[in-house]
Structure formats: structure tokens, C-alpha cells
Design a protein around this motif. Sequence first.
Motif, PDB file in Angstrom:
ATOM      1  N   UNK A  27      60.218 117.059  34.262  1.00  0.00           N
ATOM      2  CA  UNK A  27      59.017 116.226  34.362  1.00  0.00           C
ATOM      3  C   UNK A  27      57.930 117.045  35.036  1.00  0.00           C
ATOM      4  N   UNK A  28      56.697 116.897  34.538  1.00  0.00           N
ATOM      5  CA  UNK A  28      55.563 117.637  35.082  1.00  0.00           C
ATOM      6  C   UNK A  28      54.423 116.667  35.350  1.00  0.00           C
ATOM      7  N   UNK A  29      53.876 116.714  36.569  1.00  0.00           N
ATOM      8  CA  UNK A  29      52.747 115.868  36.947  1.00  0.00           C
ATOM      9  C   UNK A  29      51.600 116.757  37.411  1.00  0.00           C
ATOM     10  N   UNK A  84      65.713 110.621  32.600  1.00  0.00           N
ATOM     11  CA  UNK A  84      64.388 110.749  33.205  1.00  0.00           C
ATOM     12  C   UNK A  84      63.345 111.150  32.180  1.00  0.00           C
ATOM     13  N   UNK A  85      63.646 112.162  31.382  1.00  0.00           N
ATOM     14  CA  UNK A  85      62.659 112.697  30.447  1.00  0.00           C
ATOM     15  C   UNK A  85      62.900 112.257  29.010  1.00  0.00           C
ATOM     16  N   UNK A  86      63.731 111.233  28.813  1.00  0.00           N
ATOM     17  CA  UNK A  86      63.916 110.689  27.475  1.00  0.00           C
ATOM     18  C   UNK A  86      64.550 111.670  26.512  1.00  0.00           C
ATOM     19  N   UNK A  87      64.103 111.607  25.250  1.00  0.00           N
ATOM     20  CA  UNK A  87      64.648 112.449  24.185  1.00  0.00           C
ATOM     21  C   UNK A  87      63.593 113.453  23.734  1.00  0.00           C
ATOM     22  N   UNK A  88      64.041 114.642  23.361  1.00  0.00           N
ATOM     23  CA  UNK A  88      63.143 115.695  22.894  1.00  0.00           C
ATOM     24  C   UNK A  88      63.544 116.099  21.485  1.00  0.00           C
ATOM     25  N   UNK A  89      62.540 116.171  20.579  1.00  0.00           N
ATOM     26  CA  UNK A  89      62.787 116.568  19.195  1.00  0.00           C
ATOM     27  C   UNK A  89      61.920 117.766  18.837  1.00  0.00           C
ATOM     28  N   UNK A  90      62.478 118.652  18.023  1.00  0.00           N
ATOM     29  CA  UNK A  90      61.736 119.789  17.486  1.00  0.00           C
ATOM     30  C   UNK A  90      61.659 119.667  15.976  1.00  0.00           C
TER      31      UNK A  90
END
Length: 548
Positions: free
Chosen positions: A463-465, A346-352
Motif C-alpha cells: 500500500x502506498x499513501x 489489504x491490497x486486494x487483487x492484482x491483474x496484469x
Amino acid sequence: MSNMKTIFQISLAILLFFVVSCAKVSTPTGGEIDKTGPRLLQMSLENFSTQVQTDLKLITFDFDEFVSLGGKESPVVTPNGASISFSPKGMARKYVEVKFGKPLLENTTYTINFGKSIVDNNEKNPMDSTFIFVFSTGKSLDSLKLSGTVSSLLDKEPSKNLKAHLYKAEGFNLDSLQKNTPMYVSEIKENTYQFQYLSNLPYKLVVFEDQNQNASPDLDQEKFAIYPNPIDLNLNNQLETLVLSKGKTSGKKAVLAQTGAGVLSIKPGIKPEEIKSISGLEKENLTFGYTLDSLSVWFNPKNSSLKPGENIEILTSLSDTLKVKYQNLAPKPLSCKEESNPGFPLSGFTYSCNAPLINIREDSIKFENKTEDLPQIKTRINPQNPTQFFVELSSYTKAQTLVFGKNALESVFGGESAGFKLNAPQINPNSLGQLQVSLTNTPDSPFWIELYPENITNSRALQSNYGKLKEVSYKDLKPGKYTLIVKIDQNQNGVWDLQDPYLNTPTEPVIVLPKTLEVRALWEIKEIWDLSVEKQKPTEKKGNLPSS
């Protein structure tokens, strides 16, 4: 003769054995376990008495069995300040004594809530916890009440150490809050507090989780809530829900520190627009990131006129000048790593990354294997934390490898990043579910609706809308349990603001869906959520998704 003597001795021994056995004291065996608490028989002072003498020394409570003060709770006496002790302690008696060490106040109603502190001596069954002993030194009992509910931020169940405290509104001061003694204290059970037999005074209400058990709120460390206005019990005795959270501390002087190469930190946090100028730096060349309690400011040391050892001075609109000595540190090469993401796909990939980004060149992100019908690539930088970015693909029907070129990411410090690869796995669409949320009786202000894993504590929103929304859809959800949260932007500044006790502003409202939502593969959940009443149960409709 000797035989007769022997027979006599044996008979005497047998008789003594039975006598001793019969005289032995032991706990009877068998039968049902006693589950009944001690019953109060009488009191030396009648409950709800009035015109009690202020020099009262002792009240005795007699019970039908041996009791002790060994329960899970301690007696609560209001108003605070009375010098009261309870006995016996460490032993069992058929009575409990309440002793008064100093004269009582005139025209004052006192309550003693024993809770579950009095238990029977054998099975430790508590006395009826609804019993409250009330008396007054005046002609009548105070009869005002106050009740309300609390919601712990991102926690469905508040801390076990929560209590509500009422202080006199007159002279109430945050700076001396730890030294002040509340007049009344209420336990919080099932998110609800209730005060009874209150005197007719204006009050200030403070709720906090006493983690270190010091009986006072530590505003920098513990979650708390302060009702913003003095409470007139004649006008309002049922308060709206208070949101517990950590708070801003604008009343405290901000501190500036350099925390690394080209990065400054301001705590407590201020807003970027509150910065008028920074010596040696152009504001348009700065990058900002903020958390609930701090503001980070990044700059490229190569573009500054700062010299090692000289003061960096920040002038704010709050008429403060913040200073710190500049350290000319060299930034490290840009590097990024993938974070764990329970919300994928849903929220794909997250990188730092180890530095804030100012641009992502999507044309420098390529698929390793060029085939037909390649999914679209979508990237974005986290506006609140620019050291973090997100990557999403339009579909995951095939396993793909994305190659980030050396110039794909541009940081504040310039230079190229080390190239890296992202492996996107194949996801069977038949293994995913969907959630559609319809919102009714929505607030007039815009709001965020956020989807979280079931355990929302210390979790990031999947997810934030944001907006004045009536419907939100979540596709490609992994089977599992989820929670929905609504945060209302009452002042419409685009930021969900925590309480600021120094400015007397509460935390902006937050509503947590009172149940978890279970998503199943090939199922679509249609949720109707009425936001007008926080505790109202939403309705739920389920149906199969068409297979693809």
C-alpha cells in the motif's frame, strides 16, 4: 651366548623405538585454540613519520610469529597511484615487506590500511584491523577527514562490494569516470565510510557497488551515488546520507524502438510532457507507462495514418528527434491474469494484461451469487503501468465469485476482452491484525509512505499513501513481518526521482524504518516514527483488538 645376543638385539630395538618416537615433530594436542592475532614488534620506519624521502624503497614490519598475507581483505593504500607491492605471498615469514616501485610524490601523506590482510600462519587470526600506517613526504601530516553514511535503495543491508571513492573535483567528468583513478578509497562497513589524512583539496565523492569487480562504476548497470557538489573539507566533513540506486542517464541519447503491436519504447526514459509530437499519431490518443529507466507509448494502429516501413518520428522538448521504422503488427485479443499478492486482503487483487487499459466498467462486474449485504467493488488502473489493474472488496466475510463481462475492460486497442471470473475467498476477520502509524517531524515536502513485506528486495509496495501525512492506518493485515519506507518528493512533481548524474541531481531522499514490524492476529500495533533522524529507533505500542 646366542641368548645374550638375542636379548641385546631386542633391547637395542626398544631403545631405538623410544628415541625415534621422542624425536618425532608433531603439533601439541590439548589446550585452548589460539585466538590472538599476530603482534607487531617493530617497523623500519616509525609510524606517523614526516619528511620521508621520495626515493623510499622498502618498509619492513616485524611480528612476534609467522604471518602471511592471506586474510579476507587486501591492504588499501592512499592516495592511489603509488606503485606498491607486498610480500611475502604464498609463504609464511615473521615479517611483511612493503616495496615502492617508483618515487613518491612530494608533500604527500600516504596511508596503508592493512585491515584483516595480515594473519597468523596457523589459525589465520588477523592482526588488529584498526592499525593504519601513516607517513608523509612533507613537513607535516595531512589531517582532514570526511565521513558519511549510505542507504541502499529498498535494501536494509547494502551490497558487500560497496566502496566510497574520492576524486579530485578539478577536471572531474562523468564521461571519463571509468578512466579516472580515485585519489582515496574507503571500505564501507555498517553503512558508513570514513576517510582520514586527506589533503586540502576540493573533492567529488562517488559510491558504487562493484558487482563485476572492475574497480570502476558502470552507471547503466550498478547502483551508485554521486555527491552533487564539490566537497570543501574545511566547510563540511560530515555528509548527509547518500541513497544508492540506479540512475537516469539524460546525458545519453535516447533510443526509440517498437517493441510490439502499437507500442513504442524510449530508453533512457523521458517524461510524457517532453514529447512535442509523434508523426502519424495524435498525442491525446496515446497512453503512457513508465518505469525508472524507460517510457512506453501505446496507440491503436487502426487510428494512425502510419504506413509499414515509414519512419515514426518523435520530436522532444530536448531538441531530439527520435526515429524508428513502423511495423504494422496486429494486436492480440485482450487477456488478463491474476498476479500473486502477498498483501491480500489489504491490497486486494492484482491483474496484469497484455495491453494497457483505458477504462474499467464496474457495472459490468457482477457477483455470481446474489445475496444480501454484498460488498462494494472498487477498481483502479495503475497510472504508471496501465497494463495492470487492482480489484478490492469492502469486506471478505463470505466467499464470493466475481464475473467480469466481456465489455468490463477497455484497452487502447479496443475490442472486447475474454470474460473471466475472480474467486474471492472468505477471510476470518479474527485472523487479521492492524497497524497504525503516527509520523512526527515530517518533511516540508509531500512524501509517500509505503508498506512492504519484510523482504523488500524486488517486492511491490502493498500500500502506498502520498501527501503531507501525519497518520496512516493499515487494516486487514495478515499476520507476518512488514517494513515501512518513506520516499520524499522534494521537487513536488508527483514522481519519486532517481539521481541524474548528468544533471547533477541526487536521488530524492528515502528513509527505511530501521526495524521490522510484526503483525499478529487480533492485535493492533501503534507505531510512532520520528522522521527527523533516519537512524532513530521508533517506539512501539501494542494492544489487543476487540473481537468482532
